[in-house]
Motif scaffolding. Structure first.
Motif, mmCIF file in Angstrom:
data_model
loop_
_atom_site.group_PDB
_atom_site.id
_atom_site.type_symbol
_atom_site.label_atom_id
_atom_site.label_comp_id
_atom_site.label_asym_id
_atom_site.label_seq_id
_atom_site.Cartn_x
_atom_site.Cartn_y
_atom_site.Cartn_z
ATOM 1 N N LEU A 192 35.599 38.005 25.341
ATOM 2 C CA LEU A 192 36.581 38.925 25.915
ATOM 3 C C LEU A 192 36.404 39.074 27.426
ATOM 4 O O LEU A 192 37.387 39.205 28.159
ATOM 5 N N MET A 193 35.176 39.032 27.892
ATOM 6 C CA MET A 193 34.934 39.161 29.326
ATOM 7 C C MET A 193 35.451 37.951 30.092
ATOM 8 O O MET A 193 35.687 38.033 31.297
ATOM 9 N N GLY A 194 35.663 36.847 29.415
ATOM 10 C CA GLY A 194 36.207 35.647 30.046
ATOM 11 C C GLY A 194 37.721 35.657 30.148
ATOM 12 O O GLY A 194 38.309 34.777 30.763
ATOM 13 N N GLU A 195 38.358 36.657 29.561
ATOM 14 C CA GLU A 195 39.819 36.756 29.594
ATOM 15 C C GLU A 195 40.275 37.564 30.807
ATOM 16 O O GLU A 195 39.518 38.351 31.364
ATOM 17 N N GLU A 196 41.528 37.383 31.175
ATOM 18 C CA GLU A 196 42.128 38.151 32.269
ATOM 19 C C GLU A 196 42.513 39.529 31.720
ATOM 20 O O GLU A 196 43.475 39.660 30.972
ATOM 21 N N LEU A 197 41.733 40.533 32.096
ATOM 22 C CA LEU A 197 41.953 41.883 31.577
ATOM 23 C C LEU A 197 42.345 42.876 32.656
ATOM 24 O O LEU A 197 42.388 44.074 32.407
ATOM 25 N N GLY A 198 42.618 42.397 33.849
ATOM 26 C CA GLY A 198 43.023 43.289 34.924
ATOM 27 C C GLY A 198 41.858 43.860 35.708
ATOM 28 O O GLY A 198 41.951 44.962 36.256
ATOM 29 N N TYR A 199 40.762 43.126 35.779
ATOM 30 C CA TYR A 199 39.559 43.595 36.476
ATOM 31 C C TYR A 199 39.852 43.980 37.919
ATOM 32 O O TYR A 199 39.353 44.986 38.413
ATOM 33 N N ASP A 200 40.664 43.196 38.616
ATOM 34 C CA ASP A 200 40.930 43.430 40.030
ATOM 35 C C ASP A 200 41.809 44.644 40.293
ATOM 36 O O ASP A 200 41.771 45.208 41.384
ATOM 37 N N SER A 201 42.583 45.061 39.309
ATOM 38 C CA SER A 201 43.550 46.131 39.556
ATOM 39 C C SER A 201 43.305 47.405 38.756
ATOM 40 O O SER A 201 43.980 48.403 38.992
ATOM 41 N N ASP A 202 42.346 47.412 37.848
ATOM 42 C CA ASP A 202 42.163 48.562 36.963
ATOM 43 C C ASP A 202 40.716 49.046 37.020
ATOM 44 O O ASP A 202 39.791 48.337 36.619
ATOM 45 N N ASP A 203 40.520 50.270 37.494
ATOM 46 C CA ASP A 203 39.169 50.833 37.602
ATOM 47 C C ASP A 203 38.512 51.015 36.236
ATOM 48 O O ASP A 203 37.301 50.848 36.099
ATOM 49 N N ALA A 204 39.287 51.355 35.221
ATOM 50 C CA ALA A 204 38.734 51.537 33.877
ATOM 51 C C ALA A 204 38.195 50.216 33.335
ATOM 52 O O ALA A 204 37.134 50.184 32.689
ATOM 53 N N VAL A 205 38.887 49.130 33.595
ATOM 54 C CA VAL A 205 38.423 47.819 33.151
ATOM 55 C C VAL A 205 37.152 47.431 33.908
ATOM 56 O O VAL A 205 36.208 46.896 33.329
ATOM 57 N N ARG A 206 37.113 47.738 35.199
ATOM 58 C CA ARG A 206 35.896 47.456 35.977
ATOM 59 C C ARG A 206 34.703 48.211 35.407
ATOM 60 O O ARG A 206 33.595 47.684 35.325
ATOM 61 N N GLU A 207 34.919 49.454 34.990
ATOM 62 C CA GLU A 207 33.848 50.243 34.395
ATOM 63 C C GLU A 207 33.399 49.629 33.065
ATOM 64 O O GLU A 207 32.206 49.587 32.766
ATOM 65 N N LEU A 208 34.348 49.152 32.268
ATOM 66 C CA LEU A 208 33.980 48.482 31.014
ATOM 67 C C LEU A 208 33.149 47.231 31.281
ATOM 68 O O LEU A 208 32.177 46.956 30.570
ATOM 69 N N PHE A 209 33.520 46.463 32.296
ATOM 70 C CA PHE A 209 32.747 45.276 32.645
ATOM 71 C C PHE A 209 31.348 45.668 33.108
ATOM 72 O O PHE A 209 30.367 44.997 32.780
ATOM 73 N N ARG A 210 31.230 46.738 33.875
ATOM 74 C CA ARG A 210 29.914 47.195 34.318
ATOM 75 C C ARG A 210 29.047 47.541 33.108
ATOM 76 O O ARG A 210 27.879 47.141 33.021
ATOM 77 N N GLN A 211 29.613 48.262 32.145
ATOM 78 C CA GLN A 211 28.883 48.613 30.930
ATOM 79 C C GLN A 211 28.506 47.357 30.134
ATOM 80 O O GLN A 211 27.396 47.250 29.619
ATOM 81 N N ALA A 212 29.447 46.417 30.050
ATOM 82 C CA ALA A 212 29.186 45.188 29.291
ATOM 83 C C ALA A 212 28.058 44.375 29.930
ATOM 84 O O ALA A 212 27.165 43.879 29.226
#
Length: 167
Positions: free
Chosen positions: A64-84
């Protein structure tokens, strides 16, 4: 879906026609694996089952982390990536000497983050399926050259200029 220790894997199986450099995301397979991981009871689950399940959940998380999930435009997604990334960090995750309850808590935390990333993936995929492709990127009134009329469509008098008008 019942998952046994013999069914452990890092990622969902690739489907026919998938490119060699990408694995398609099988949402149902991942969802079933995450539900299974979150439903495991601590009291009756062996360490081997916990280890096999965390191995599978980490594979889902990596996929899932390899998919385009809106990391550059969504702070919530960035936080999920940080946790992951914190959960996947080899120096921070439990090892073979860790007690079973610590590994179990790590499994649940990893499954929760993967589930939130999967929800985001599904939301983005659903939104892109609902959005029709625009046939023309410009609204008619804003289209470049919208006020242009070809010479052949102009009246004869307006195409003629005199020498006084040119100067």
């Amino acid at each position: 879906m019942v998952i046994t220790v013999a069914q452990e894997c890092d990622a969902p199986p690739a489907t026919a026609g998938a490119g060699s450099d990408s694995i398609p995301v099988d949402v149902e397979f991942i969802r079933d694996g995450l539900v299974h991981a979150l439903e495991l009871p601590l009291a009756t689950t062996t360490r081997e089952v916990i280890d096999a399940t965390i191995h599978q959940v980490r594979g889902h998380l990596n996929l899932l982390m390899g998919e385009e999930l809106g990391y550059d435009s969504d702070d919530a997604v960035r936080e999920l990536f940080r946790q992951a990334y914190a959960l996947l960090d080899l120096g921070r995750r439990p090892n073979e000497a860790s007690p079973a309850f610590e590994v179990f808590a790590h499994l649940r935390d990893t499954a929760h983050v993967a589930q939130r990333l999967l929800d985001n993936f599904e939301r983005l995929r659903h939104n892109s399926a609902q959005r029709p492709e625009p046939s023309d990127p410009w609204p008619p009134e804003e289209r470049p050259g919208a006020d242009f009329t070809p010479l052949s469509a102009q009246p004869q008098e307006s195409r003629r200029t005199t020498t006084k008008e040119k100067t």
